[in-house]
Scaffold this motif. Structure first.
Motif, PDB file in Angstrom:
ATOM      1  N   HIS A  79      44.162  48.065  36.193  1.00  0.00           N
ATOM      2  CA  HIS A  79      45.499  47.469  36.104  1.00  0.00           C
ATOM      3  C   HIS A  79      46.623  48.361  36.640  1.00  0.00           C
ATOM      4  O   HIS A  79      47.629  48.590  35.949  1.00  0.00           O
ATOM      5  N   ASP A  95      40.348  43.241  38.028  1.00  0.00           N
ATOM      6  CA  ASP A  95      41.600  43.593  37.343  1.00  0.00           C
ATOM      7  C   ASP A  95      42.043  45.005  37.728  1.00  0.00           C
ATOM      8  O   ASP A  95      42.338  45.840  36.855  1.00  0.00           O
ATOM      9  N   HIS A 104      37.030  42.829  31.779  1.00  0.00           N
ATOM     10  CA  HIS A 104      37.838  41.697  31.324  1.00  0.00           C
ATOM     11  C   HIS A 104      38.234  41.810  29.854  1.00  0.00           C
ATOM     12  O   HIS A 104      39.376  41.545  29.497  1.00  0.00           O
TER      13      HIS A 104
HETATM   14 MN    MN Z   1      41.985  43.173  32.320  1.00  0.00          MN
END
Ligand code: MN
Ligand code: 5GP
Ligand code: MN
Length: 319
Positions: free
Chosen positions: A84, A103, A269
């Protein structure tokens, strides 16, 4: 949670089918599971009736210390996910093949992708494999088309993007092999990557549970050695304590256990911490055939506190 006798009998029938399917070398086509849309109920049901998610069928695996010597004839995989756009403080260990399970940004903005690609360029691995996750909005072309129709209602920060800024966003990833429902063979290992996950608040690469996701998993080749998905399979490192929910994908689990049977399944996730044996997030588990790795670097508060997970596999024999 109560189940009727006929449900329990149906589960027992499925159990004997499942056992015959998972015998070594036997692979079967996967069908949508009747509990697909309720993963928490599916977990409870298959655990009570089949013990499917507990010993002896499933074990925790302790992550390997990063300074463990690599045995001769092995390849070391360095697994990470859910960074992220927070890679600055992450200490990366020694290894051969880097795998990022999606991500890597907050919104898939081209500036974030460029920063991530620059970071990849500093890493010493021979091979770097990356997939997208639900936060890489710009990598999902259909999602972006819909977002424009909705006038960026959900994601106002993406409204500054012009189509020409993200049309070729994948091409910004020059320092890795990007997989999106595709595969690559490296050092003799067949590696397949896919970004899709069960619908959750309309992010990128969301699909409804059931046939839509199974159609994606059906594209995974039978002889995949290493599977990389953004989402977990049901029952493996997929527990969200604040909701008391299992959120992994039932069809992904059945695809992994009954058909593909990879050596390693890397995902992320779910950022939650390991709590107890039955309620883990980040970490490792095995069903004896596949080792499952939730490599989420970020915690539930989006702090990049979890170390990358390293895993050694013997090099495939080349004949
Ligand atoms: Mn994530
Ligand atoms: P991300 O937004 O990075 O994809 O996911 C971050 C967090 O959102 C996860 O750690 C988890 O707490 C929550 N989350 C993601 N997907 C789901 C889901 O399908 N169901 C639930 N209940 N929570 C989810
Ligand atoms: Mn995610």
């Amino acid at each position: 949670m109560a189940f009727t006798l006929s449900e329990i009998m149906a589960a027992r029938r499925q159990q004997s089918q499942a056992q015959s399917h998972t015998q070594r070398g036997s692979r079967t086509a996967v069908e949508v599971d009747e509990y697909s849309t309720n993963p928490t109920q599916a977990f409870t049901f298959y655990n009570i009736n089949q013990g499917r998610f507990q010993p002896p069928h499933v074990h925790m695996v302790d992550p390997m210390p990063h300074d463990t010597p690599k045995p001769p004839g092995y390849t070391r995989f360095v697994c990470i996910s859910d960074t992220h756009s927070r890679t600055d403080a992450i200490q990366m260990p020694y290894g051969d093949v880097f795998i990022h399970a999606g991500d890597f940004t907050e919104l898939g903005l081209p500036s974030e992708v460029k920063k991530f690609n620059d970071w990849l360029g500093t890493l010493p691995y021979d091979i770097k494999i990356v997939i997208a996750g639900n936060h890489e909005l710009t990598f999902d072309q259909e999602f972006m088309a819909d977002l424009i129709k909705q006038d960026f209602y959900y994601f106002p920060s993406a409204s500054k993007l012009k189509p020409e800024n993200y049309e070729n966003v994948q091409s910004l990833l020059t320092n890795c092999i990007y997989l999106q429902d595709s595969e690559v063979t490296v050092r003799g290992f067949r590696i397949y990557g896919s970004p899709w996950q069960p619908w959750y608040y309309g992010w990128g690469f969301n699909l409804p549970r059931g046939q839509a996701l199974l159609d994606k998993w059906n594209q995974i080749p039978d002889n995949t050695d290493i599977l990389v998905t953004h989402c977990p399979p049901l029952g493996f490192l997929d527990w969200v304590p604040k909701k008391m929910q299992r959120v992994g994908c039932m069809e992904l689990l059945n695809t992994v256990q009954r058909r593909v049977q990879p050596k390693l399944h890397v995902f992320g996730h779910i950022h939650e911490e390991f709590t107890t044996f039955l309620c883990p997030g980040y970490g490792m588990m095995t069903d004896g055939t596949t080792t499952f790795v939730n490599a989420s670097a970020c915690t539930v508060n989006f702090l990049p506190m979890n170390a990358p997970i390293v895993f050694d596999l013997p090099n495939p024999r080349t004949t």
